[in-house]
Scaffold this motif. Sequence first.
Motif, mmCIF file in Angstrom:
data_model
loop_
_atom_site.group_PDB
_atom_site.id
_atom_site.type_symbol
_atom_site.label_atom_id
_atom_site.label_comp_id
_atom_site.label_asym_id
_atom_site.label_seq_id
_atom_site.Cartn_x
_atom_site.Cartn_y
_atom_site.Cartn_z
ATOM 1 N N THR A 219 -5.235 -2.654 -0.234
ATOM 2 C CA THR A 219 -5.601 -2.546 0.979
ATOM 3 C C THR A 219 -6.472 -3.619 1.392
ATOM 4 N N VAL B 204 -4.228 -6.806 6.815
ATOM 5 C CA VAL B 204 -4.733 -5.661 7.449
ATOM 6 C C VAL B 204 -5.808 -6.026 8.213
ATOM 7 N N GLN C 30 0.851 -1.354 -0.124
ATOM 8 C CA GLN C 30 0.026 -0.059 0.089
ATOM 9 C C GLN C 30 0.888 1.421 0.092
ATOM 10 N N SER D 40 -10.238 3.811 4.703
ATOM 11 C CA SER D 40 -10.163 2.367 4.776
ATOM 12 C C SER D 40 -9.733 1.996 6.008
ATOM 13 N N ASP D 41 -8.799 2.351 6.452
ATOM 14 C CA ASP D 41 -8.048 2.286 7.740
ATOM 15 C C ASP D 41 -8.944 2.476 8.908
ATOM 16 N N SER E 3 -3.244 7.228 10.423
ATOM 17 C CA SER E 3 -3.507 6.918 8.916
ATOM 18 C C SER E 3 -3.744 8.355 8.245
ATOM 19 N N CYS F 203 -7.022 5.059 1.368
ATOM 20 C CA CYS F 203 -6.370 4.498 2.466
ATOM 21 C C CYS F 203 -6.584 5.064 3.570
#
Length: 201
Positions: free
Chosen positions: A119, A125, A22, A46-47, A155, A43
């Motif tokens: 991801t 993850v 990533q 998503s985190d 993040s 990113c």
Amino acid sequence: MILSYLAGLGASLGLIVAIGAQNAFVLRQGIKRERVLPVVLVCAASDAALIFAGVAGVGAVVQSAPSLLEVVRWIGVAFLAAYGLFAAKRALRPGALHASEARGNETAWAAVATVLALTWLNPHVYLDTLVLLGSLANAQGDGRWAFGAGAATASALWFPTIGYGARSLSGFFARPSAWRILDGFVAVLMVTLAAMLALGG
């Protein structure tokens, strides 16, 4: 609460700073100055979604469904291997591929789709965010949501930093040889990660 927030910030940074598939993609987009905003937003979002799901207890559900992670693992192996091969092709034959990139052929949707796959098709993850960070958050008791907020903040800070910070390297990457080195590194990284995922589970 502030201590829980800082604990989440530190724990999350410790997990995401290491160079992986990533981060390598975000760096590459930043160096190219191409589709950086949607990539870093995906990113970070998503985190955050995974972290807060872990705080809410979804990590326990994931741990109870190892077969689902196994399916994700092998899809991830295939995707990383394919991405690595494409990077190797760019390293070995950079001219035509970089010419097409210069014409802006990669759409925002293509960049977003790639980073979503990098991801969400990585089973680690889920272990890092849902299980590990979720467990650490729930150990904070009443401070678990503050811990989650700190982890999500990490993040939100990290991805724009590497995405937009990589622009400072664009002068160096004006040389085709530099792109070949970067793509060679990305190819080795992706294929290595695919092999580790396949062999290590």
